[in-house]
Design an enzyme around this catalytic site. Structure first.
Site, PDB file in Angstrom:
ATOM      1  CB  CYS A  18      -0.898  -0.014   1.233  1.00  0.00           C
ATOM      2  SG  CYS A  18      -1.942   1.433   1.363  1.00  0.00           S
TER       3      CYS A  18
ATOM      4  CD  GLU B 228      -6.762   1.662  -4.203  1.00  0.00           C
ATOM      5  OE1 GLU B 228      -6.933   2.780  -3.698  1.00  0.00           O
ATOM      6  OE2 GLU B 228      -5.707   1.020  -4.069  1.00  0.00           O
TER       7      GLU B 228
HETATM    8 ZN    ZN Z   1      -3.511   1.177  -0.270  1.00  0.00          ZN
END
Ligand code: ZN
Length: 175
Positions: free
Chosen positions: A94, A139
């Site tokens: 991420c 997301e």
């Molecule tokens: Zn992320």
């Protein structure tokens, strides 16, 4: 256009929900274009959610493009998963969790059906599987204030959180 700062874990703002977009006005279009600019300016970036960026009131928007040529932009506004099946267990990183260092396997649906508005205001339903399905689930989690860390088993999560803490300490010493 302007690049926006990407928030880093454990910034509490990462726990915010994305605000639903009611109308695609100029301000919202600006947000989308800033998000794409930030995305393309960030090394190894596959996708970004508005909630991981330094916006005062993040909207429920995610921009995705993991093509080699960076020419397949996808913008999902108010995205929701309306059907899901199967399972995958693949590594995820991420942009908000030190992506050069931390990757962990996360359980996700293998196949999903998504409903979202695009940047022209059209509401679309489509299916995705494999990598794209994983990416969209990651997301949409962001837009609900969740990180992939929240999807790990409690034991694993604790371990990874401790490693991240050490990593942040080391970074602090260097600067
Ligand atoms: Zn992320």
């Amino acid at each position: 256009m302007a690049k926006v700062k990407i928030l880093n874990y454990p910034d509490p703002r990462l726990k915010k929900n994305g605000q639903p977009v009611n109308q695609l006005d100029d301000a919202t279009q600006q947000v989308i274009s800033d998000m794409f600019e930030t995305h393309y300016a960030t090394h190894n970036c596959a996708a970004l959610a508005a909630t991981q960026l330094d916006f005062q009131k993040p909207l429920a928007i995610t921009v995705i493009d993991y093509s080699q040529e960076k020419n397949e932009p996808m913008c999902l506004i108010n995205p929701e998963i309306i059907d899901a099946s199967g399972e995958q267990f693949e590594f995820e990183g991420c942009m908000s969790v030190y992506p050069d260092v931390f990757h962990e396997k996360v359980k996700r649906a293998q196949w999903i059906k998504v409903r979202a508005m695009d940047e022209k205001g059209d509401i679309k339903e489509f299916e995705a599987e494999g990598y794209l399905a994983k990416c969209i689930q990651h997301e949409i989690d962001h837009l609900h204030g969740l990180l992939f860390l929240d999807r790990l088993s409690p034991v694993k999560r604790k371990m990874v959180e401790q490693k991240i803490k050490k990593h942040i300490k080391r970074l602090g010493k260097k600067s």
